[in-house]
Design a protein around this motif. Sequence first.
Motif, PDB file in Angstrom:
ATOM      1  N   VAL A 116       0.839  -1.197   0.000  1.00  0.00           N
ATOM      2  CA  VAL A 116       0.000   0.000   0.000  1.00  0.00           C
ATOM      3  C   VAL A 116       0.878   1.253   0.000  1.00  0.00           C
ATOM      4  O   VAL A 116       0.648   2.194  -0.770  1.00  0.00           O
ATOM      5  CB  VAL A 116      -0.944   0.006   1.223  1.00  0.00           C
ATOM      6  CG1 VAL A 116      -1.630   1.364   1.362  1.00  0.00           C
ATOM      7  CG2 VAL A 116      -1.982  -1.101   1.102  1.00  0.00           C
ATOM      8  N   THR A 117       1.903   1.249   0.840  1.00  0.00           N
ATOM      9  CA  THR A 117       2.794   2.413   0.945  1.00  0.00           C
ATOM     10  C   THR A 117       3.549   2.668  -0.347  1.00  0.00           C
ATOM     11  O   THR A 117       3.591   3.796  -0.858  1.00  0.00           O
ATOM     12  CB  THR A 117       3.799   2.198   2.095  1.00  0.00           C
ATOM     13  OG1 THR A 117       3.089   2.011   3.319  1.00  0.00           O
ATOM     14  CG2 THR A 117       4.729   3.404   2.229  1.00  0.00           C
ATOM     15  N   ILE A 118       4.132   1.596  -0.903  1.00  0.00           N
ATOM     16  CA  ILE A 118       4.934   1.729  -2.123  1.00  0.00           C
ATOM     17  C   ILE A 118       4.088   2.230  -3.291  1.00  0.00           C
ATOM     18  O   ILE A 118       4.486   3.140  -4.020  1.00  0.00           O
ATOM     19  CB  ILE A 118       5.595   0.378  -2.476  1.00  0.00           C
ATOM     20  CG1 ILE A 118       6.683   0.028  -1.467  1.00  0.00           C
ATOM     21  CG2 ILE A 118       6.166   0.400  -3.894  1.00  0.00           C
ATOM     22  CD1 ILE A 118       7.192  -1.397  -1.574  1.00  0.00           C
TER      23      ILE A 118
ATOM     24  N   ASN B 135       2.467   8.774  -8.129  1.00  0.00           N
ATOM     25  CA  ASN B 135       1.475   9.841  -8.261  1.00  0.00           C
ATOM     26  C   ASN B 135       0.217   9.405  -9.006  1.00  0.00           C
ATOM     27  O   ASN B 135      -0.875   9.900  -8.733  1.00  0.00           O
ATOM     28  CB  ASN B 135       2.095  11.045  -8.971  1.00  0.00           C
ATOM     29  CG  ASN B 135       3.153  11.722  -8.142  1.00  0.00           C
ATOM     30  OD1 ASN B 135       3.073  11.706  -6.911  1.00  0.00           O
ATOM     31  ND2 ASN B 135       4.156  12.308  -8.786  1.00  0.00           N
ATOM     32  N   GLU B 136       0.363   8.449  -9.934  1.00  0.00           N
ATOM     33  CA  GLU B 136      -0.772   8.057 -10.764  1.00  0.00           C
ATOM     34  C   GLU B 136      -1.581   6.914 -10.165  1.00  0.00           C
ATOM     35  O   GLU B 136      -2.594   6.501 -10.729  1.00  0.00           O
ATOM     36  CB  GLU B 136      -0.318   7.695 -12.180  1.00  0.00           C
ATOM     37  CG  GLU B 136       0.556   6.461 -12.282  1.00  0.00           C
ATOM     38  CD  GLU B 136       2.034   6.757 -12.147  1.00  0.00           C
ATOM     39  OE1 GLU B 136       2.820   6.185 -12.924  1.00  0.00           O
ATOM     40  OE2 GLU B 136       2.418   7.554 -11.273  1.00  0.00           O
ATOM     41  N   PHE B 137      -1.146   6.395  -8.998  1.00  0.00           N
ATOM     42  CA  PHE B 137      -1.834   5.282  -8.363  1.00  0.00           C
ATOM     43  C   PHE B 137      -2.539   5.731  -7.086  1.00  0.00           C
ATOM     44  O   PHE B 137      -2.039   6.594  -6.359  1.00  0.00           O
ATOM     45  CB  PHE B 137      -0.870   4.152  -7.996  1.00  0.00           C
ATOM     46  CG  PHE B 137      -0.225   3.465  -9.171  1.00  0.00           C
ATOM     47  CD1 PHE B 137      -0.777   3.538 -10.444  1.00  0.00           C
ATOM     48  CD2 PHE B 137       0.947   2.739  -8.998  1.00  0.00           C
ATOM     49  CE1 PHE B 137      -0.172   2.903 -11.519  1.00  0.00           C
ATOM     50  CE2 PHE B 137       1.556   2.106 -10.066  1.00  0.00           C
ATOM     51  CZ  PHE B 137       0.996   2.187 -11.328  1.00  0.00           C
TER      52      PHE B 137
ATOM     53  N   LEU C 242       6.783  -4.667 -10.334  1.00  0.00           N
ATOM     54  CA  LEU C 242       5.342  -4.643 -10.077  1.00  0.00           C
ATOM     55  C   LEU C 242       4.718  -3.375 -10.657  1.00  0.00           C
ATOM     56  O   LEU C 242       3.674  -3.434 -11.310  1.00  0.00           O
ATOM     57  CB  LEU C 242       5.059  -4.713  -8.574  1.00  0.00           C
ATOM     58  CG  LEU C 242       3.599  -4.535  -8.148  1.00  0.00           C
ATOM     59  CD1 LEU C 242       2.697  -5.585  -8.790  1.00  0.00           C
ATOM     60  CD2 LEU C 242       3.479  -4.578  -6.630  1.00  0.00           C
ATOM     61  N   ILE C 243       5.360  -2.246 -10.438  1.00  0.00           N
ATOM     62  CA  ILE C 243       4.844  -0.971 -10.960  1.00  0.00           C
ATOM     63  C   ILE C 243       4.814  -0.993 -12.488  1.00  0.00           C
ATOM     64  O   ILE C 243       3.828  -0.589 -13.120  1.00  0.00           O
ATOM     65  CB  ILE C 243       5.704   0.199 -10.446  1.00  0.00           C
ATOM     66  CG1 ILE C 243       5.509   0.353  -8.930  1.00  0.00           C
ATOM     67  CG2 ILE C 243       5.359   1.502 -11.159  1.00  0.00           C
ATOM     68  CD1 ILE C 243       6.510   1.261  -8.260  1.00  0.00           C
TER      69      ILE C 243
END
Length: 201
Positions: A18-20, A25-27, A111-112
């Motif tokens: 959740v933190t990562i 900015n877009e998530f 993951l991103i």
Amino acid sequence: MTTLYIAEDQEMLKTALVTILNLENEFSVIGSSTDGLISLAEIKQLKPDIAILDIEMPGLTGLEIAAQLKKIIPTTKCIILTTFALEHYFQDAVATEVSAYLLKDSPSDFLIQTIHSVLKGATIYSPELVKTVLRAEKNPLSHREMEILTLIQQGLSTQVISKTLFLSEGTIRNYISAILSKTGSRSRIEAINVASQHHWI
């Protein structure tokens, strides 16, 4: 803004994800849970763009959630995270048509990057996972041999198995001999252990 939901049964990992992801900015992570049933209910209500699902959770597995979302909210794309590089999980994930299947020890950047690719319609499988699956030993047992081995696993005798399958006891013994030969086993218990270790049963 891309909305995300995190279903992960390890509290520490869930919080870290959740933190990562919220740092991007877009998530926007709009919900999270450590329980499969709660996750499904909240995803149905929140309708995120992406659901990131742990494969093993109490209540429902990530794959079970993904299968239901495919029917009721097909616009929500599912990314499976797992510790387990196991062939049967991978096959189930492919059959469920999840958008991505990643190992938990994958870098966060991967993951991103995967989320961005999934949003564009891509399907992503962890390279390490694919290599593991490709190296996995194929099941040498026939459908009938698997059926008999499963009955043996349930504790049934040769006599009961023959009556269950409407085959002679001699035929069952021949099948068992073939099972022992193909699995390199000296006993029925050892054959069951070999099959279990390879996730054939």
